[in-house]
Design a protein around this motif. Structure first.
Motif, PDB file in Angstrom:
ATOM      1  N   GLU A  43     123.038 -13.885 -53.655  1.00 49.01           N
ATOM      2  CA  GLU A  43     123.993 -14.996 -53.572  1.00 49.01           C
ATOM      3  C   GLU A  43     125.082 -14.870 -54.631  1.00 49.01           C
ATOM      4  N   ARG A  44     124.709 -14.471 -55.841  1.00 47.43           N
ATOM      5  CA  ARG A  44     125.686 -14.290 -56.920  1.00 47.43           C
ATOM      6  C   ARG A  44     126.681 -13.183 -56.574  1.00 47.43           C
ATOM      7  N   THR A  45     126.167 -12.067 -56.092  1.00 45.71           N
ATOM      8  CA  THR A  45     127.039 -10.947 -55.741  1.00 45.71           C
ATOM      9  C   THR A  45     127.944 -11.332 -54.574  1.00 45.71           C
ATOM     10  N   ALA A  46     127.380 -11.967 -53.562  1.00 48.31           N
ATOM     11  CA  ALA A  46     128.154 -12.354 -52.381  1.00 48.31           C
ATOM     12  C   ALA A  46     129.297 -13.304 -52.732  1.00 48.31           C
ATOM     13  N   LEU A  86     137.309 -12.752 -49.437  1.00 49.12           N
ATOM     14  CA  LEU A  86     137.812 -11.616 -48.657  1.00 49.12           C
ATOM     15  C   LEU A  86     137.632 -11.889 -47.162  1.00 49.12           C
ATOM     16  N   PRO A  87     138.718 -11.958 -46.416  1.00 42.11           N
ATOM     17  CA  PRO A  87     138.576 -12.191 -44.973  1.00 42.11           C
ATOM     18  C   PRO A  87     137.889 -10.996 -44.301  1.00 42.11           C
ATOM     19  N   GLY A  88     136.936 -11.282 -43.455  1.00 45.45           N
ATOM     20  CA  GLY A  88     136.254 -10.236 -42.698  1.00 45.45           C
ATOM     21  C   GLY A  88     135.311  -9.375 -43.521  1.00 45.45           C
ATOM     22  N   ALA A  89     134.897  -9.866 -44.697  1.00 41.33           N
ATOM     23  CA  ALA A  89     134.011  -9.090 -45.568  1.00 41.33           C
ATOM     24  C   ALA A  89     132.691  -8.797 -44.865  1.00 41.33           C
TER      25      ALA A  89
END
Length: 101
Positions: free
Chosen positions: A74-77, A83-86
């Motif tokens: 969750e932290r990394t995400a 970012l669109p479309g990540a």
């Protein structure tokens, strides 16, 4: 319990080795598949929640390893949320000994 690791590649190309105390993650991720960021986080929450509960059912306590791994995901995400479309790619599912599943 059979531990399993899943290696993910984040949108910027960084990789992370993730831990699960249960093979239930195989029900939620497929090696080589890319997932929208939010979908990846949701699948991680579900799979690691189930994995932690499986440990509790077998040993009488929830697996902190599963909870800690989810917190790291969750932290990394959150760094990629704008970012669109990540996408996050699950590169591999591996056994604790490093062999492919």
């Amino acid at each position: 319990m059979p531990e399993i690791y899943f290696r993910v590649r984040w949108p910027d190309g960084e990789t992370q080795r993730c831990y699960s105390p249960s093979t239930v993650v195989e029900d939620y991720f497929t090696a080589g598949s890319a997932y929208d960021l939010a979908d990846f986080v949701d699948r991680s929450r579900t799979a690691l929640g189930i994995a932690g509960e499986r440990v509790r059912e077998k040993f009488g306590f929830h697996c902190t390893g599963a909870s800690d791994q989810l917190a790291r995901i969750e932290r990394t995400a959150s760094a990629y949320a704008s970012l669109p479309g990540a996408k996050v790619t699950v590169e591999a599912l591996v056994n604790a000994d490093g062999s492919a599943r």
